[in-house]
Design a protein around this motif. Structure first.
Motif, mmCIF file in Angstrom:
data_model
loop_
_atom_site.group_PDB
_atom_site.id
_atom_site.type_symbol
_atom_site.label_atom_id
_atom_site.label_comp_id
_atom_site.label_asym_id
_atom_site.label_seq_id
_atom_site.Cartn_x
_atom_site.Cartn_y
_atom_site.Cartn_z
ATOM 1 N N GLY A 188 0.794 -1.217 0.000
ATOM 2 C CA GLY A 188 0.000 0.000 0.000
ATOM 3 C C GLY A 188 0.824 1.262 0.000
ATOM 4 N N GLY A 189 2.159 1.138 -0.075
ATOM 5 C CA GLY A 189 3.019 2.312 -0.082
ATOM 6 C C GLY A 189 2.863 3.129 -1.353
ATOM 7 N N ARG A 190 3.235 4.401 -1.250
ATOM 8 C CA ARG A 190 3.150 5.319 -2.385
ATOM 9 C C ARG A 190 4.471 6.045 -2.553
ATOM 10 N NH1 ARG A 190 -0.857 2.699 -2.835
ATOM 11 N NH2 ARG A 190 -3.042 3.386 -2.801
ATOM 12 N N ILE A 191 4.975 6.056 -3.772
ATOM 13 C CA ILE A 191 6.120 6.888 -4.132
ATOM 14 C C ILE A 191 5.650 7.865 -5.202
ATOM 15 C CG2 ILE A 191 8.415 6.967 -5.175
ATOM 16 C CD1 ILE A 191 8.906 4.153 -4.095
ATOM 17 N N VAL A 192 5.879 9.153 -4.975
ATOM 18 C CA VAL A 192 5.534 10.183 -5.957
ATOM 19 C C VAL A 192 6.771 11.047 -6.176
ATOM 20 C CG1 VAL A 192 3.923 11.978 -6.654
ATOM 21 C CG2 VAL A 192 3.178 10.218 -5.036
ATOM 22 N N SER A 193 7.181 11.172 -7.430
ATOM 23 C CA SER A 193 8.371 11.938 -7.782
ATOM 24 C C SER A 193 7.997 13.202 -8.532
ATOM 25 C CB SER A 193 9.311 11.097 -8.655
ATOM 26 O OG SER A 193 9.877 10.030 -7.914
ATOM 27 N N LEU A 194 8.825 14.223 -8.374
ATOM 28 C CA LEU A 194 8.637 15.465 -9.125
ATOM 29 C C LEU A 194 9.402 15.382 -10.436
ATOM 30 C CD1 LEU A 194 7.131 18.210 -8.395
ATOM 31 C CD2 LEU A 194 7.303 16.488 -6.595
ATOM 32 N N ALA A 195 8.662 15.406 -11.533
ATOM 33 C CA ALA A 195 9.264 15.522 -12.859
ATOM 34 C C ALA A 195 9.142 16.996 -13.273
ATOM 35 C CB ALA A 195 8.572 14.588 -13.841
ATOM 36 N N SER A 196 9.016 17.273 -14.554
ATOM 37 C CA SER A 196 8.874 18.648 -15.044
ATOM 38 C C SER A 196 8.454 18.608 -16.492
ATOM 39 C CB SER A 196 10.194 19.411 -14.907
ATOM 40 O OG SER A 196 10.144 20.655 -15.587
ATOM 41 N N THR A 197 7.708 19.623 -16.914
ATOM 42 C CA THR A 197 7.393 19.729 -18.341
ATOM 43 C C THR A 197 8.654 19.949 -19.166
ATOM 44 O OG1 THR A 197 6.887 22.080 -18.028
ATOM 45 C CG2 THR A 197 5.029 20.539 -18.015
ATOM 46 N N SER A 198 9.749 20.400 -18.539
ATOM 47 C CA SER A 198 11.021 20.499 -19.265
ATOM 48 C C SER A 198 11.490 19.125 -19.726
ATOM 49 C CB SER A 198 12.094 21.130 -18.377
ATOM 50 O OG SER A 198 11.820 22.484 -18.116
ATOM 51 N N GLY A 247 11.367 19.801 -23.347
ATOM 52 C CA GLY A 247 12.693 20.390 -23.397
ATOM 53 C C GLY A 247 12.641 21.874 -23.073
ATOM 54 N N ASN A 248 13.802 22.453 -22.790
ATOM 55 C CA ASN A 248 13.877 23.874 -22.484
ATOM 56 C C ASN A 248 15.300 24.349 -22.757
ATOM 57 O OD1 ASN A 248 12.718 26.283 -21.694
ATOM 58 N ND2 ASN A 248 13.111 25.980 -19.526
ATOM 59 N N ARG A 249 15.414 25.447 -23.442
ATOM 60 C CA ARG A 249 16.732 25.959 -23.829
ATOM 61 C C ARG A 249 17.592 26.200 -22.585
ATOM 62 N NH1 ARG A 249 19.540 30.805 -25.124
ATOM 63 N NH2 ARG A 249 20.725 30.631 -27.077
ATOM 64 N N ALA A 285 16.521 18.715 -18.044
ATOM 65 C CA ALA A 285 15.518 17.981 -18.824
ATOM 66 C C ALA A 285 15.850 16.498 -18.874
ATOM 67 C CB ALA A 285 15.426 18.559 -20.230
ATOM 68 N N ALA A 286 17.129 16.167 -18.990
ATOM 69 C CA ALA A 286 17.513 14.755 -18.984
ATOM 70 C C ALA A 286 17.152 14.106 -17.655
ATOM 71 C CB ALA A 286 19.017 14.626 -19.244
#
Length: 445
Positions: free
Chosen positions: A331-341, A345-347, A353-354
């Motif tokens: 029942g454990g939960r792992i939630v990670s922060l990604a990004s729209t980058s 991608g983002n200059r 981004a990788a």
């Protein structure tokens, strides 16, 4: 951070000027407030299959005003379009156009939610076309909605009723003010796991949650939201942020753990802290992250390696330690922060981004390694109003704020609300996915 432009265009006489000039006119979003109604007005439920009636009965059990046919000028809080049984693109016409007739009566801050099946679950060309068509029409509709209204979808794997717990839980989240900055997105319910939250307003009651990078910004907002929803919070950050970290932990009645997450034993230290104080660990939120921006042609090893080490390598190592321990159990939960980058991608952010694209790959692969009943997901924020974005040059910041369907930046609490939902019992059938919290950013997928 205050959005001065948003405040101006919603006040006389600037509102009229903005309308005449065709300028963006963002509105204050309908966000969650304890005690507020789930939906502001009747819910129109459109659909002809058995699933539609079953879902209508479920919503009636929430004391909502559910209608199956729209009356002209009847102001609606939400439209739910149940398309789980479509087998051909031509079958979309009647239900979609029935919903279309009601769109002008959708209240500000209203919600449109589709329920359909994944195209990947069928090899029938016509059925796959119809199912993928739902995704295209919903994303386009989300661009058309105004007044802070949002459009999102739920994909229900073949063989699952549309009333399984995680479908119902996802629907409640998307109808509510908790999903204010989620727009044009889909959540896929992959199995029948998940149990109803004992308390809809405090779904994390009694859970033990660790939040990394919790001393400030989005991390502090996550810690506060998990605490509001009933969790015991362990706030983690680097020793240099110790004073701010202690302030957050004391505010929430939680505990603070000063820790460099890149240390080889970081996960083991978190587990030991949770075991000693609570006997278990239920929720892990990997929020800690850094940026070291530079064009790739000017990138050096220190900038590249530090971002990879903090943003993805540390999570991979800690997850291995969590999954090997009986402290983090079923029942454990792992939630990670990604990004729209990591999506578009983002200059100047090849390293960032990788790392964030790596987070999304990690959760997709880790889903198959989780114990029964446990889940792992990611949340990918877009432009969020933080101390970091406040340092962006004014013109660049204003453009970034308006490049989404809601025409404004999100708040740290918007990210936190999505994480709190994915950490809940009701989200047990949702795993391996990345949910964008970006207001339907116009850049990227």
């Amino acid at each position: 951070m205050t959005d001065t432009y948003l405040n101006l265009v919603n006040a006389a006489p600037f509102a009229g000027v903005a309308k005449r000039l065709g300028l963006p006119r963002p509105v204050e979003l309908r966000r969650y407030r304890p005690g507020a109604p789930l939906v502001d007005g009747p819910v129109l439920l459109v659909g002809t299959g058995a699933g539609a009636q079953e879902l209508a009965d479920e919503l009636l059990g929430w004391d909502l005003d559910v209608v199956r046919h729209h009356r002209p000028k009847q102001r609606l809080g939400a439209i739910v379009l149940v398309l789980d049984d479509v087998t051909d693109p031509t079958a979309l016409s009647a239900p979609v156009l029935a919903a279309a007739e009601a769109l002008r009566d959708l209240r500000p801050g209203g919600r449109v939610v589709t329920l359909s099946r994944p195209a990947a679950d069928t090899t029938d060309p016509a059925m796959a076309a119809a199912r993928r068509g739902v995704e295209g029409l919903l994303r386009s509709l989300a661009h058309e909605l105004r007044g802070g209204a949002t459009g999102n979808g739920i994909l229900v794997r073949d063989g699952l009723p549309v009333t399984v717990t995680s479908v119902v839980g996802a629907l409640r989240f998307l109808l509510s003010g908790r999903s204010a900055f989620v727009d044009g997105q889909f959540l896929t319910v992959v199995d029948g796991q998940g149990t109803p939250d004992p308390d809809a307003d405090r779904p994390l009651t009694g859970k033990v949650a660790v939040v990394t990078g919790a001393a400030r910004g989005i991390g502090a907002a996550i810690a506060r939201t998990l605490h509001r929803d009933g969790a015991h919070v362990i706030a983690v950050d680097v020793p240099a942020a110790g004073e701010a970290l202690a302030g957050v932990a004391n505010e929430l009645g939680g505990t603070a753990l000063q820790l460099d997450i890149t240390a080889p034993d970081a996960g083991e230290r978190i587990l030991a802290h949770a075991r000693d104080r609570h006997g278990r660990l239920d929720v892990v939120v990997h929020n800690a992250g850094i940026t070291r921006d530079k064009l790739l042609a000017n990138m050096d090893a220190a900038r590249w390696d530090s971002v990879i080490a903090v943003n993805i390598a540390a999570q991979l190592r800690m997850n291995e330690q969590f999954l090997a321990s009986d402290v983090f159990g079923a029942g454990g939960r792992i939630v990670s922060l990604a990004s729209t980058s990591g999506i578009a991608g983002n200059r100047g952010q090849t390293n960032y981004a990788a790392s964030k694209a790596g987070v999304m790959g990690m959760v997709a692969a880790t889903a198959g390694l989780m114990p029964a009943g446990a889940t792992v997901n990611a949340v990918a924020p877009g432009f969020i109003e933080t101390e970091m974005t406040a340092r962006i040059p004014f013109a660049t910041r204003e453009v970034a704020r308006r490049l989404n369907s809601l025409q404004q930046g999100g708040r740290p609490t918007d990210v936190a609300e999505a994480i709190a939902f994915l950490a809940s019992d009701a989200a047990g059938g949702i795993t391996g996915q990345t949910l964008r919290v970006c207001g339907q950013n116009l850049v990227g997928a």
